[in-house]
Design an enzyme around this catalytic site. Structure first.
Site, mmCIF file in Angstrom:
data_model
loop_
_atom_site.group_PDB
_atom_site.id
_atom_site.type_symbol
_atom_site.label_atom_id
_atom_site.label_comp_id
_atom_site.label_asym_id
_atom_site.label_seq_id
_atom_site.Cartn_x
_atom_site.Cartn_y
_atom_site.Cartn_z
ATOM 1 N N HIS A 177 -1.377 -6.519 -7.585
ATOM 2 C CA HIS A 177 -0.130 -5.818 -7.246
ATOM 3 C C HIS A 177 0.981 -6.164 -8.225
ATOM 4 O O HIS A 177 2.169 -6.058 -7.902
ATOM 5 C CB HIS A 177 0.394 -6.210 -5.836
ATOM 6 C CG HIS A 177 -0.467 -5.776 -4.695
ATOM 7 N ND1 HIS A 177 -0.627 -6.549 -3.563
ATOM 8 C CD2 HIS A 177 -1.180 -4.653 -4.495
ATOM 9 C CE1 HIS A 177 -1.425 -5.922 -2.718
ATOM 10 N NE2 HIS A 177 -1.771 -4.770 -3.264
ATOM 11 N N ARG A 186 -8.570 -7.423 5.192
ATOM 12 C CA ARG A 186 -9.011 -8.666 4.537
ATOM 13 C C ARG A 186 -8.441 -9.878 5.269
ATOM 14 O O ARG A 186 -7.295 -9.864 5.715
ATOM 15 C CB ARG A 186 -8.551 -8.715 3.082
ATOM 16 C CG ARG A 186 -9.119 -7.617 2.234
ATOM 17 C CD ARG A 186 -8.814 -7.879 0.752
ATOM 18 N NE ARG A 186 -9.029 -6.678 -0.017
ATOM 19 C CZ ARG A 186 -8.073 -6.009 -0.665
ATOM 20 N NH1 ARG A 186 -6.834 -6.464 -0.675
ATOM 21 N NH2 ARG A 186 -8.355 -4.922 -1.329
ATOM 22 N N VAL A 237 4.129 -1.493 5.064
ATOM 23 C CA VAL A 237 4.592 -2.306 6.190
ATOM 24 C C VAL A 237 5.970 -2.894 5.879
ATOM 25 O O VAL A 237 6.895 -2.818 6.698
ATOM 26 C CB VAL A 237 3.579 -3.437 6.491
ATOM 27 C CG1 VAL A 237 4.107 -4.355 7.587
ATOM 28 C CG2 VAL A 237 2.225 -2.858 6.866
ATOM 29 N N ASN A 245 8.735 -0.254 6.094
ATOM 30 C CA ASN A 245 8.907 0.533 7.325
ATOM 31 C C ASN A 245 8.917 -0.255 8.630
ATOM 32 O O ASN A 245 9.440 0.242 9.624
ATOM 33 C CB ASN A 245 7.785 1.576 7.420
ATOM 34 C CG ASN A 245 7.855 2.573 6.287
ATOM 35 O OD1 ASN A 245 8.850 3.275 6.148
ATOM 36 N ND2 ASN A 245 6.833 2.604 5.459
ATOM 37 N N ARG A 286 -3.633 2.979 -14.317
ATOM 38 C CA ARG A 286 -3.616 1.710 -13.601
ATOM 39 C C ARG A 286 -4.978 1.043 -13.804
ATOM 40 O O ARG A 286 -6.016 1.653 -13.542
ATOM 41 C CB ARG A 286 -3.397 1.960 -12.113
ATOM 42 C CG ARG A 286 -3.482 0.674 -11.331
ATOM 43 C CD ARG A 286 -3.381 0.916 -9.855
ATOM 44 N NE ARG A 286 -3.406 -0.347 -9.158
ATOM 45 C CZ ARG A 286 -3.981 -0.534 -7.975
ATOM 46 N NH1 ARG A 286 -4.581 0.474 -7.376
ATOM 47 N NH2 ARG A 286 -3.949 -1.697 -7.401
ATOM 48 N N ASN A 290 -4.461 6.852 -11.303
ATOM 49 C CA ASN A 290 -4.939 5.681 -10.582
ATOM 50 C C ASN A 290 -6.326 6.028 -10.042
ATOM 51 O O ASN A 290 -6.455 6.700 -9.028
ATOM 52 C CB ASN A 290 -3.950 5.365 -9.453
ATOM 53 C CG ASN A 290 -4.342 4.133 -8.662
ATOM 54 O OD1 ASN A 290 -5.426 3.587 -8.840
ATOM 55 N ND2 ASN A 290 -3.462 3.703 -7.775
ATOM 56 N N GLU A 336 5.018 2.078 -7.939
ATOM 57 C CA GLU A 336 4.100 1.633 -8.988
ATOM 58 C C GLU A 336 3.893 2.711 -10.052
ATOM 59 O O GLU A 336 3.758 2.408 -11.229
ATOM 60 C CB GLU A 336 2.769 1.205 -8.355
ATOM 61 C CG GLU A 336 2.890 -0.130 -7.639
ATOM 62 C CD GLU A 336 1.804 -0.387 -6.610
ATOM 63 O OE1 GLU A 336 1.889 0.199 -5.515
ATOM 64 O OE2 GLU A 336 0.880 -1.156 -6.902
ATOM 65 N N MET A 353 -0.088 -0.901 11.185
ATOM 66 C CA MET A 353 0.952 -1.656 11.892
ATOM 67 C C MET A 353 1.642 -0.815 12.959
ATOM 68 O O MET A 353 2.064 -1.341 13.988
ATOM 69 C CB MET A 353 1.946 -2.197 10.862
ATOM 70 C CG MET A 353 2.896 -3.227 11.376
ATOM 71 S SD MET A 353 2.102 -4.630 12.216
ATOM 72 C CE MET A 353 1.629 -5.692 10.858
ATOM 73 N N ARG A 354 1.742 0.491 12.756
ATOM 74 C CA ARG A 354 2.370 1.345 13.770
ATOM 75 C C ARG A 354 1.590 1.297 15.079
ATOM 76 O O ARG A 354 2.159 1.185 16.165
ATOM 77 C CB ARG A 354 2.432 2.809 13.293
ATOM 78 C CG ARG A 354 3.455 3.045 12.236
ATOM 79 C CD ARG A 354 3.210 4.337 11.527
ATOM 80 N NE ARG A 354 2.047 4.222 10.648
ATOM 81 C CZ ARG A 354 1.812 4.993 9.604
ATOM 82 N NH1 ARG A 354 2.643 5.972 9.325
ATOM 83 N NH2 ARG A 354 0.767 4.811 8.846
HETATM 84 P P1 ADP Z 1 -1.841 0.673 0.366
HETATM 85 O O1 ADP Z 1 -1.145 1.251 -0.853
HETATM 86 O O2 ADP Z 1 -2.183 -0.761 0.271
HETATM 87 O O3 ADP Z 1 -2.951 1.511 0.919
HETATM 88 P P2 ADP Z 1 0.683 1.196 1.742
HETATM 89 O O4 ADP Z 1 1.649 0.407 0.962
HETATM 90 O O5 ADP Z 1 0.730 2.674 1.667
HETATM 91 O O6 ADP Z 1 -0.783 0.670 1.530
HETATM 92 O O7 ADP Z 1 0.832 0.757 3.272
HETATM 93 C C1 ADP Z 1 -0.005 1.296 4.259
HETATM 94 C C2 ADP Z 1 0.306 0.639 5.578
HETATM 95 O O8 ADP Z 1 1.695 0.739 5.864
HETATM 96 C C3 ADP Z 1 -0.377 1.302 6.760
HETATM 97 O O9 ADP Z 1 -1.645 0.761 6.980
HETATM 98 C C4 ADP Z 1 0.566 0.993 7.894
HETATM 99 O O10 ADP Z 1 0.115 -0.194 8.535
HETATM 100 C C5 ADP Z 1 1.878 0.684 7.262
HETATM 101 N N1 ADP Z 1 2.940 1.605 7.653
HETATM 102 C C6 ADP Z 1 3.232 2.796 7.105
HETATM 103 N N2 ADP Z 1 4.282 3.369 7.752
HETATM 104 C C7 ADP Z 1 4.645 2.506 8.722
HETATM 105 C C8 ADP Z 1 5.649 2.515 9.739
HETATM 106 N N3 ADP Z 1 6.501 3.528 9.877
HETATM 107 N N4 ADP Z 1 5.725 1.440 10.549
HETATM 108 C C9 ADP Z 1 4.875 0.423 10.418
HETATM 109 N N5 ADP Z 1 3.909 0.356 9.505
HETATM 110 C C10 ADP Z 1 3.784 1.376 8.661
#
Ligand code: ADP
Length: 402
Positions: free
Chosen positions: A182, A243, A333, A336, A93, A10, A386, A285-286
């Protein structure tokens, strides 16, 4: 010896993520990441799953060519080198396949030329994907290389979902339509959701909510995508990490005419400094939940705007599908953040949707239901994968051709 390994690459603009899988049991042999390519502080992090060894190197890695050679070197040290006869193919990818690529495709010069022609609609992603492919081909010219497109799963959308309401001549001239992204994740998660329900994908309708840093929703009828929230580019749709998602297109004219901003400034504003980050200064989000727990109103409003948009898409895709068997949450998000799932589904009992607070609070990395037993519509958490999907599609294609 039968070749059963697939290397998944990727390639982003300044990074390369990779995984080596053995398709006999779909296990990971090695995973890794090269970051900050082209800077002085590039970093390669490589883990061999068999030995559990992780190695990390920092220092300048000039370009993708150097990055891939470094990756090949690390794999070689673990006896998993690119020259191994067990390597069946490399799966890449590729973000934008336009209307042309509806399926994974074995890469040849013509395919490369078409991916290049799509650069105007994917200026951020396709050039990096192309660089990765060219570099990998130079390293192993004899090995089948397969492009797996983020857009492919969405090419089944009917015209009424894919077309914007603008002059079709202008739209076609500039290839403007809803492509969606996606797709590899939406395909995998909708299938895994069917499996979780004990059904065939062709028997169920699923709303997939891929909520990562980028976020998109899709409506999947009997295994085929019929609508998705990202559009010509990944900017449209849900509120994301940085975004904006949907907004009145006239906001852009207004920012240019009244705000005096250039097109590049507006592009950066909407893609990189909007969404959760733009609203409250955090895109994780955490961190946003932590701030809400401390009574932070800015974070609370950002969360509410995020949830409101999500609810609108659940409702819209419910209407598009007519009947819905499951709503599936996935990505960082979605997998989790229990409060996001709870808030997005709250108040939708009229649609047969509910979340069981106890099930929703369980943390696990397997696919699971979080709706109450006997619910009319299932709510599921389905971890996306993925890389596995790219490897599976690559291996299936190469196997077919051999
Ligand atoms: P991408 O592949 O688009 O970069 P991910 O699917 O890895 O993103 O998601 C990343 C996001 O997931 C982080 O920015 C965070 O907001 C969220 N995230 C990861 N772990 C947690 C958690 N335990 N609780 C809440 N949000 C989480």
């Amino acid at each position: 010896m039968t070749a059963t390994r697939v290397l998944v690459l990727n390639s982003g603009s300044s990074s390369v993520k990779y995984q080596l899988l053995d398709m006999r049991d779909r296990s990971r042999l090695a995973v890794g990441l090269v970051e900050r390519i082209g800077e002085q502080t590039s970093r390669l992090r490589h883990t061999c799953l068999a030995s559990g060894d992780t190695r990390e190197h920092t220092g300048p890695i000039a370009d993708h060519d150097a990055a891939l050679k470094a990756v090949a070197g690390e794999l070689g040290r673990d006896g998993l080198g690119l020259d191994s006869p067990e390597l069946a193919a490399i799966g890449h990818r590729v973000v934008h396949g336009g209307m042309f690529f509806t399926e994974p495709t074995v890469i040849d010069d013509e395919v490369l030329a078409e991916v290049e022609r799509l650069i105007p609609v994917a200026p951020l992603h396709n050039p990096a994907n192309l660089t990765g492919i060219r570099t990998a081909r130079a390293l192993r010219p004899d090995l089948p290389q397969v492009a797996v497109f983020d857009t492919a799963f969405h090419t089944t959308m009917p015209e009424q979902a894919a077309r914007y309401a603008i002059d079709p001549k202008i739209a076609d001239r500039h290839r403007i339509r809803r492509y969606g992204f996606h797709g590899t994740s939406h395909a995998y998660v909708s299938r895994e959701t069917a499996r979780l329900l004990g059904k065939d994908p062709a028997e169920v309708n699923v709303i997939v909510l891929h909520l990562g840093n980028g976020a998109s929703a899709s409506a999947v009828r009997r295994g085929r995508c019929v609508d998705t929230s990202m559009g010509l580019t990944p900017l449209e749709g849900l509120v994301m990490g940085t975004r904006s998602g949907d907004l009145d297109p006239a906001v852009i004219f207004h920012l240019a005419r009244v705000g005096g901003m250039s097109m590049d400034e507006i592009d950066t504003l909407l893609n990189k400094r909007s969404g959760l980050f733009g609203l409250c200064g955090d895109n994780d989000m955490r961190e946003i939940r932590r701030r809400i727990d401390e009574g932070d109103e800015e974070a609370a409003l950002a969360f509410d705007i995020y949830i409101h948009r999500l609810k609108k898409y659940i409702g819209a895709y419910y209407a598009v599908l007519g009947t819905v068997d499951a709503v599936a949450f996935t990505a960082g998000v979605g997998e989790n953040a229990a409060p996001v799932r709870e808030a997005a589904i709250a108040g939708l009992e009229g649609l047969g949707l509910a979340v069981d607070p106890e099930l929703n609070a369980v943390r696990a990395d397997r696919a699971r239901l979080v709706s109450p037993e006997g619910a009319r519509v299932a709510v599921a958490v389905v971890p996306t994968d993925e890389e596995l999907e790219i490897a599976t599609q690559t291996y299936a294609l190469v196997g077919k051709n051999n």
